[in-house]
Write a protein that holds these residues in place. Structure first.
Motif, PDB file in Angstrom:
ATOM      1  N   ILE A 166      66.197  32.837  21.853  1.00 24.71           N
ATOM      2  CA  ILE A 166      66.021  33.984  20.957  1.00 24.71           C
ATOM      3  C   ILE A 166      66.238  35.263  21.766  1.00 24.71           C
ATOM      4  O   ILE A 166      65.594  35.482  22.790  1.00 24.71           O
ATOM      5  CB  ILE A 166      64.619  33.978  20.310  1.00 24.71           C
ATOM      6  CG1 ILE A 166      64.531  32.858  19.267  1.00 24.71           C
ATOM      7  CG2 ILE A 166      64.323  35.326  19.658  1.00 24.71           C
ATOM      8  CD1 ILE A 166      63.229  32.806  18.509  1.00 24.71           C
ATOM      9  N   MET A 225      60.078  27.791  17.474  1.00 28.62           N
ATOM     10  CA  MET A 225      60.279  28.416  18.779  1.00 28.62           C
ATOM     11  C   MET A 225      59.516  27.594  19.809  1.00 28.62           C
ATOM     12  O   MET A 225      58.380  27.166  19.575  1.00 28.62           O
ATOM     13  CB  MET A 225      59.815  29.872  18.783  1.00 28.62           C
ATOM     14  CG  MET A 225      58.398  30.112  18.369  1.00 28.62           C
ATOM     15  SD  MET A 225      57.985  31.883  18.380  1.00 28.62           S
ATOM     16  CE  MET A 225      56.505  31.875  17.360  1.00 28.62           C
ATOM     17  N   CYS A 269      63.995  37.074  16.146  1.00 28.69           N
ATOM     18  CA  CYS A 269      63.653  35.903  15.323  1.00 28.69           C
ATOM     19  C   CYS A 269      64.448  35.896  14.017  1.00 28.69           C
ATOM     20  O   CYS A 269      64.955  34.847  13.584  1.00 28.69           O
ATOM     21  CB  CYS A 269      62.155  35.895  15.016  1.00 28.69           C
ATOM     22  SG  CYS A 269      61.091  35.535  16.428  1.00 28.69           S
ATOM     23  N   GLY A 321      56.134  35.943  14.789  1.00 36.12           N
ATOM     24  CA  GLY A 321      57.416  35.240  14.877  1.00 36.12           C
ATOM     25  C   GLY A 321      57.408  33.944  14.102  1.00 36.12           C
ATOM     26  O   GLY A 321      58.389  33.593  13.427  1.00 36.12           O
TER      27      GLY A 321
END
Length: 325
Positions: free
Chosen positions: A124, A202, A149, A191
């Motif tokens: 990211i 993530m 994101c 996020g």
């Protein structure tokens, strides 16, 4: 055509010769001669079309990256991915995917789908490992992260990705560590709110690159994931980095296993392919396999040797260390 002409001339000569052989005998002999010549021709000029050997069947989803097999596959990224698939690799990762143009992202996604390969992580884009630290709690840094994101969601759609690497940044030395932990957890929750509706995750990567990095150990990363409490926030356990910072690999993987979603590989010292350092990768791979891990193991390391021989050595090393059954 030359052979046919010679045979025709021979037939004319024999037919006009007073001591000519019978027609039936000639036909039989010329048929045998033609067969012999054809056989000789096939031996002299074998079929030059290359036949691909069957891809090796690996027990785990090892994921090479672009450039790893450049000498063997050529410069084109799509050719490199096809080469990986031809060798038996069933996954692929690309840290810099977000920086590639949309057309290339689409081509990569289409190729992976065609070859039945799983897309591994990309990073990211938040400005770099040390920059815009989430530990500081500054809104401007959080905004940069959240923007990354949102853009990552679109990239993930193009390449059918599920996992994205996040490095929270460096320490904010002016703040107590508990406050830094809280700032990181709160930012990652924001996020996760973006990624979770899309089924994306993530993966937080503790690193050994600098003592100034906030996230360095697996237990610390485990604590952060528990604090975020979302399927969109898990651990990326990089075996190379964790060997450097804490060792005791299998034990620590076991302690944090329920939060590990992605694994990366590299031997230590040197960060090259397995068999070049001190890590017993055959045992580590066997343990991961026996845990039922169905995710991706990113080959995030360099090649110990240059050129085609070095690239083949990487393939051979994975075949060797994967032979644990």
């Amino acid at each position: 055509m030359v052979i046919v002409s010679l045979l025709s001339a021979l037939y004319f000569f024999i037919s006009s010769n007073p001591y000519k052989m019978k027609r039936r005998n000639f036909i039989q002999k010329t048929a045998l001669s033609t067969g012999a010549l054809s056989m000789a021709g096939s031996l002299a000029y074998p079929n030059l079309s290359s036949t691909k050997s069957k891809p090796h069947k690996f027990n785990l989803k090892y994921a090479p990256h672009l450039g790893m097999f450049k000498a063997l596959a050529g410069d084109d990224p799509i050719d490199q991915i096809n080469f990986m698939a031809d060798q038996g690799f069933t996954a692929f990762e690309d840290n810099g995917m977000m920086k590639r143009d949309v057309a290339m992202q689409n081509k990569i996604g289409e190729t992976l789908a065609k070859r039945g390969m799983t897309m591994g992580v990309f990073v990211i884009d938040k400005g770099g490992n040390m920059k815009n630290t989430l530990a500081a709690g500054k809104q401007e840094y959080i905004d940069i992260f959240l923007d990354g994101c949102k853009r990552a969601v679109e990239t993930a759609k193009r390449v059918n990705a599920k996992w994205m690497t996040v490095v929270p940044g460096g320490f904010e030395r002016k703040l107590p560590i508990g406050v830094q932990d809280g700032n990181v957890i709160e930012a990652l929750k924001r996020g996760a709110e973006i990624l979770e509706p899309h089924g994306l995750t993530m993966v937080l990567e503790p690193l050994s690159d600098s003592p100034d990095l906030y996230l360095q150990n697996s237990d610390q990363t485990y604590m952060i994931c528990k604090g975020v409490d979302s399927p969109a926030c898990k651990i990326l356990f990089d075996i190379y980095h964790m060997q450097k910072t804490e060792g005791h690999l299998i034990h620590n993987m076991g302690l944090t296993w329920d939060e590990i979603a992605y694994i990366q590989i590299g031997d230590n010292p040197g960060r090259k392919e397995p068999t070049t350092g001190e890590i017993n990768y055959k045992n580590v791979f066997k343990w991961i396999y026996e845990k039922g891990f169905d995710g991706v193991l990113g080959m995030e390391h360099g090649n110990s040797k240059e050129g085609k021989a070095g690239e083949q050595a990487v393939i051979d090393a994975y075949k060797q260390e994967d032979s644990f059954l």
